[in-house]
Design a protein around this motif. Sequence first.
Motif, mmCIF file in Angstrom:
data_model
loop_
_atom_site.group_PDB
_atom_site.id
_atom_site.type_symbol
_atom_site.label_atom_id
_atom_site.label_comp_id
_atom_site.label_asym_id
_atom_site.label_seq_id
_atom_site.Cartn_x
_atom_site.Cartn_y
_atom_site.Cartn_z
ATOM 1 N N ILE A 1 0.851 -1.222 -0.033
ATOM 2 C CA ILE A 1 -0.036 -0.031 -0.145
ATOM 3 C C ILE A 1 0.694 1.193 0.082
ATOM 4 O O ILE A 1 1.879 1.293 0.951
ATOM 5 C CB ILE A 1 -0.940 0.022 1.038
ATOM 6 N N ASP A 2 0.427 2.181 -0.736
ATOM 7 C CA ASP A 2 1.285 3.397 -1.070
ATOM 8 C C ASP A 2 1.883 4.218 0.302
ATOM 9 O O ASP A 2 2.936 4.688 0.366
ATOM 10 C CB ASP A 2 0.700 4.182 -2.272
ATOM 11 N N PHE B 1 -8.718 4.508 4.473
ATOM 12 C CA PHE B 1 -8.544 4.169 2.973
ATOM 13 C C PHE B 1 -9.720 3.742 2.175
ATOM 14 O O PHE B 1 -10.460 3.225 2.784
ATOM 15 C CB PHE B 1 -7.515 2.814 2.727
ATOM 16 N N ASP C 1 -7.992 1.377 -2.115
ATOM 17 C CA ASP C 1 -6.895 1.634 -1.406
ATOM 18 C C ASP C 1 -6.152 3.223 -1.341
ATOM 19 O O ASP C 1 -5.336 3.418 -1.270
ATOM 20 C CB ASP C 1 -5.638 0.623 -1.560
ATOM 21 N N TYR D 1 -5.020 -8.149 3.973
ATOM 22 C CA TYR D 1 -4.325 -7.052 4.291
ATOM 23 C C TYR D 1 -3.348 -7.414 5.627
ATOM 24 O O TYR D 1 -4.066 -8.004 6.534
ATOM 25 C CB TYR D 1 -5.023 -5.705 4.605
ATOM 26 N N LYS E 1 -1.118 -6.178 0.892
ATOM 27 C CA LYS E 1 -2.285 -7.038 0.515
ATOM 28 C C LYS E 1 -1.928 -7.940 -0.355
ATOM 29 O O LYS E 1 -1.107 -7.836 -1.204
ATOM 30 C CB LYS E 1 -3.430 -6.013 0.091
#
Length: 353
Positions: A40-41, A69, A73, A337, A346
Amino acid sequence: MNLARYFFTAILVGTFVFSCQRPLNLGGDDSSAQADWKLIDTISERLILGLHATPFEWYAITENEFLRFGGDDELLEKRPLQSNFGVLGIPALSDNSFVRLTVDDDSKKVVEFHLARNPSQIIKIPVDSLLGTEDSFVDIEFLHGSLGAFSSDGTLFLLPTTVLPGRYHVMLLFEVLHNASHTEFASVKVVKRVALEDLSSDFANLKSIKFLNGNFYVTAQGGAWRIAPSGEPKNIFQQWMLDAFSWQGDLYATGVSSFDLHKSTDNGLTWERLNQNSELKYARTAGNYVFTQSARGLVPQQMQEDLLRANSIVLPAGAMPSDAIYYGVIFFAGHYYFSIGREVYKIEDIVVE
């Protein structure tokens, strides 16, 4: 007390011996290639203490941030949380609210109720104000899993306290009400004090609090209790129990002994020992799987269908620093996740070694 001190306190009381060694991938190149993890960024500033999935969003929380989020996401909110004077324990999360325990500038503990989608409304309750009429001292028990447990609809919250001179646990049942859009608190108040006089306030006695199939479950070295939403307690175990969870319509409870896995088919009223050696300890359910941790914060493992043996999970390559701590496991929008330190990964399905 910061999280590091809390974590090493658990070591001192013998809950577990924390291994700093990086997990070995015994599945070879094929299993690693199949484990298609996505990072996830957004990376948090501090260790992630918990994840929570709603039908439409998922949350992550640390000592100083709350992150929301969306379904793809995308980061909807990165909310700063006050942490200057100390944050204790693991926050409790629900779809519309979350609870954390902080220390104010007078070194006094404060229970904070927050709204998930409105950062401007916070209800702060000094722990001193929770004193019962027969008590001379009250404290929050936070050396276990999350601070407490919300009911499935989020309108009840069970918070564990210890009291003097009784030297036992009192569970405070809060009623948490919102407006129709869940953007304001209508009321937050204690509606029941559940005295568990057989559950002593000995250090690290309490092990977990869960809400399962309509009731709260409290596990401890001194036994386990089923607490109805009305606040009526029932002692269901006398021996040392670790955790409880719901799976495929039935309830299960794990004990400190590997032969102490119990099952209930009548929603927790009666329990049957399965008399089989199980590797289940602290359980989390997500999607199609039951996950276990030998101690909270250690790498999760996936339980086999018989709930007896645990499989090692092929985790993201390069994502396991020697001091990684794993607190969050959820299932959201068809993916699993995992929180690993300050990051969240994830995957569509779990790959085991």
